[in-house]
Motif scaffolding. Structure first.
Motif, PDB file in Angstrom:
ATOM      1  N   ALA A  16      -6.128  -8.130   1.462  1.00 58.13           N
ATOM      2  CA  ALA A  16      -7.087  -8.896   2.266  1.00 58.13           C
ATOM      3  C   ALA A  16      -8.162  -8.017   2.884  1.00 58.13           C
ATOM      4  O   ALA A  16      -9.321  -8.429   3.008  1.00 58.13           O
ATOM      5  CB  ALA A  16      -6.349  -9.674   3.358  1.00 58.13           C
ATOM      6  N   ALA A  17      -7.784  -6.819   3.301  1.00 59.58           N
ATOM      7  CA  ALA A  17      -8.756  -5.925   3.942  1.00 59.58           C
ATOM      8  C   ALA A  17      -9.478  -5.044   2.933  1.00 59.58           C
ATOM      9  O   ALA A  17     -10.175  -4.100   3.324  1.00 59.58           O
ATOM     10  CB  ALA A  17      -8.063  -5.051   4.981  1.00 59.58           C
ATOM     11  N   GLU A  18      -9.282  -5.347   1.638  1.00 62.72           N
ATOM     12  CA  GLU A  18      -9.878  -4.550   0.568  1.00 62.72           C
ATOM     13  C   GLU A  18      -9.569  -3.063   0.755  1.00 62.72           C
ATOM     14  O   GLU A  18     -10.466  -2.213   0.788  1.00 62.72           O
ATOM     15  CB  GLU A  18     -11.385  -4.784   0.494  1.00 62.72           C
ATOM     16  CG  GLU A  18     -11.757  -6.227   0.207  1.00 62.72           C
ATOM     17  CD  GLU A  18     -13.252  -6.443   0.052  1.00 62.72           C
ATOM     18  OE1 GLU A  18     -14.019  -5.545   0.415  1.00 62.72           O
ATOM     19  OE2 GLU A  18     -13.630  -7.501  -0.465  1.00 62.72           O
ATOM     20  N   ALA A  51      -5.056   1.170   4.527  1.00 62.60           N
ATOM     21  CA  ALA A  51      -3.979   1.000   3.553  1.00 62.60           C
ATOM     22  C   ALA A  51      -3.350  -0.385   3.682  1.00 62.60           C
ATOM     23  O   ALA A  51      -3.121  -0.873   4.789  1.00 62.60           O
ATOM     24  CB  ALA A  51      -2.912   2.073   3.745  1.00 62.60           C
ATOM     25  N   GLY A  52      -3.061  -1.003   2.539  1.00 66.59           N
ATOM     26  CA  GLY A  52      -2.293  -2.244   2.508  1.00 66.59           C
ATOM     27  C   GLY A  52      -0.860  -1.910   2.125  1.00 66.59           C
ATOM     28  O   GLY A  52      -0.621  -1.004   1.317  1.00 66.59           O
ATOM     29  N   HIS A  59      -8.387  -8.370  10.391  1.00 65.20           N
ATOM     30  CA  HIS A  59      -9.296  -7.345   9.896  1.00 65.20           C
ATOM     31  C   HIS A  59     -10.761  -7.689  10.147  1.00 65.20           C
ATOM     32  O   HIS A  59     -11.657  -7.092   9.550  1.00 65.20           O
ATOM     33  CB  HIS A  59      -9.050  -7.103   8.409  1.00 65.20           C
ATOM     34  CG  HIS A  59      -7.726  -6.460   8.125  1.00 65.20           C
ATOM     35  ND1 HIS A  59      -7.448  -5.160   8.466  1.00 65.20           N
ATOM     36  CD2 HIS A  59      -6.595  -6.958   7.565  1.00 65.20           C
ATOM     37  CE1 HIS A  59      -6.199  -4.869   8.117  1.00 65.20           C
ATOM     38  NE2 HIS A  59      -5.663  -5.934   7.569  1.00 65.20           N
ATOM     39  N   GLY A  60     -10.989  -8.671  11.017  1.00 63.11           N
ATOM     40  CA  GLY A  60     -12.334  -8.937  11.484  1.00 63.11           C
ATOM     41  C   GLY A  60     -13.223  -9.739  10.561  1.00 63.11           C
ATOM     42  O   GLY A  60     -14.452  -9.754  10.739  1.00 63.11           O
ATOM     43  N   GLY A  62      -5.211 -16.108   5.907  1.00 61.68           N
ATOM     44  CA  GLY A  62      -6.221 -16.243   6.951  1.00 61.68           C
ATOM     45  C   GLY A  62      -5.891 -15.398   8.166  1.00 61.68           C
ATOM     46  O   GLY A  62      -6.783 -14.809   8.790  1.00 61.68           O
ATOM     47  N   PHE A  63      -4.601 -15.317   8.504  1.00 61.44           N
ATOM     48  CA  PHE A  63      -4.182 -14.485   9.630  1.00 61.44           C
ATOM     49  C   PHE A  63      -4.522 -13.016   9.366  1.00 61.44           C
ATOM     50  O   PHE A  63      -5.033 -12.312  10.246  1.00 61.44           O
ATOM     51  CB  PHE A  63      -2.678 -14.640   9.861  1.00 61.44           C
ATOM     52  CG  PHE A  63      -2.135 -13.802  10.980  1.00 61.44           C
ATOM     53  CD1 PHE A  63      -2.230 -14.228  12.290  1.00 61.44           C
ATOM     54  CD2 PHE A  63      -1.535 -12.581  10.717  1.00 61.44           C
ATOM     55  CE1 PHE A  63      -1.738 -13.450  13.330  1.00 61.44           C
ATOM     56  CE2 PHE A  63      -1.031 -11.793  11.748  1.00 61.44           C
ATOM     57  CZ  PHE A  63      -1.142 -12.231  13.059  1.00 61.44           C
ATOM     58  N   ALA A  64      -4.240 -12.545   8.131  1.00 58.85           N
ATOM     59  CA  ALA A  64      -4.547 -11.158   7.776  1.00 58.85           C
ATOM     60  C   ALA A  64      -6.051 -10.907   7.820  1.00 58.85           C
ATOM     61  O   ALA A  64      -6.505  -9.868   8.316  1.00 58.85           O
ATOM     62  CB  ALA A  64      -3.992 -10.833   6.393  1.00 58.85           C
ATOM     63  N   LEU A  65      -6.825 -11.849   7.318  1.00 59.86           N
ATOM     64  CA  LEU A  65      -8.281 -11.691   7.323  1.00 59.86           C
ATOM     65  C   LEU A  65      -8.828 -11.645   8.750  1.00 59.86           C
ATOM     66  O   LEU A  65      -9.725 -10.864   9.062  1.00 59.86           O
ATOM     67  CB  LEU A  65      -8.930 -12.825   6.533  1.00 59.86           C
ATOM     68  CG  LEU A  65      -8.684 -12.798   5.015  1.00 59.86           C
ATOM     69  CD1 LEU A  65      -9.120 -14.114   4.389  1.00 59.86           C
ATOM     70  CD2 LEU A  65      -9.407 -11.630   4.357  1.00 59.86           C
TER      71      LEU A  65
END
Length: 270
Positions: free
Chosen positions: A167-169, A95-96, A121-122, A115-118
């Protein structure tokens, strides 16, 4: 559960595969000590189908944000069962979340925040630049990766917060009064963009607001909550035509929109 205007089975309650996106059964949430507990939620049953846009409305203190926090995994139910895509919810998994305030890192650029969020999430470093570009295009901020967050307007900052949540889709987007602090024109613009974006991506959305007009404009279903303790007391099914290219101004001024808004306002007062 009492209903104000709902079909026998709300559309989208069951997804094509894997059951509902959100499934709450008898969820209660209590804070404080055992001797002096505060009941934020009591006996909440809720199913949200995959791809649905469900809105929670009600007065302050009725448990809207508490319910969202349970679904996000920030709070564990005191009793009952909470499932997100068939599993107990956990922070940052599936969930976002978009809050009322953007909560961006002011020492990072727009691209740095994403970029930090991405990274969390690996997403591999080599793929992040392209993903940042794609996310900013989705929310209408193309070319702004190098801007500082404090250089942006409130509406632009909230778009960055939305991009960060995407970001994490995630298959599920949780939004806690995300437009409450914005001016009317910016709020209307972002309402339209979020509804269109959710439809385009097939994202399930659980959205909190105080506004009957915003709830009817955005939701495929609207749940009315009441306090003392927090619980769902009514449900309104919204069957407005929101096909791509729909004139939103005409939709807002239509008799059906006015009827639904009136029914919802009556339910909220009741």
């Amino acid at each position: 559960m009492p209903r104000t205007d709902a079909p026998a089975a709300a559309p989208g309650t069951q997804g094509a595969t894997g059951g509902p996106a959100v499934d709450l059964t008898g969820v209660s949430l209590r804070y404080g000590s055992a001797k002096r507990p505060v009941t934020a939620l009591e006996g909440v049953d809720l199913q949200v189908g995959r791809g649905e846009f469900v809105v929670l409305v009600g007065p302050s203190g009725c448990g809207k944000t508490s319910l969202l926090r349970v679904v996000a995994g920030f709070e564990r139910p005191s009793s009952g069962r909470a499932l997100v895509r068939g599993a107990p919810p956990a922070p940052g998994v599936g969930a976002g979340v978009v809050f009322q305030q953007p909560r961006l890192f002011p020492w990072r650029t727009v691209g740095g925040n994403l970029g930090f969020a991405l990274a969390r999430h690996g997403v591999p470093r080599a793929e992040r630049a392209a993903r940042i570009t794609e996310l900013l295009e989705r929310v209408g901020l193309a070319g702004m990766a190098g801007r500082r967050t404090w250089e942006l307007s409130g509406g632009q900052q909230q778009r960055v917060a939305l991009a960060r949540a995407l970001a994490a889709e995630p298959g599920l987007l949780l939004m806690d009064e995300p437009f409450a602090a914005l001016d009317a024109l910016t709020r209307e613009r972002l309402q339209e963009e979020v509804r269109a974006l959710a439809g385009r991506l097939g994202t399930t959305v659980l959205f909190v607001t105080h506004s009957a007009e915003e709830a009817v404009l955005l939701g495929s279903r609207v749940l009315v909550m009441a306090a003392g303790p927090g619980r769902v007391v009514a449900e309104l099914a919204v069957g407005l035509d929101r096909a791509p290219g729909t004139d939103v101004a005409a939709l807002r001024s239509s008799p059906e929109f006015a009827r639904l808004r009136g029914r919802l306002t009556e339910a909220m007062r009741g």
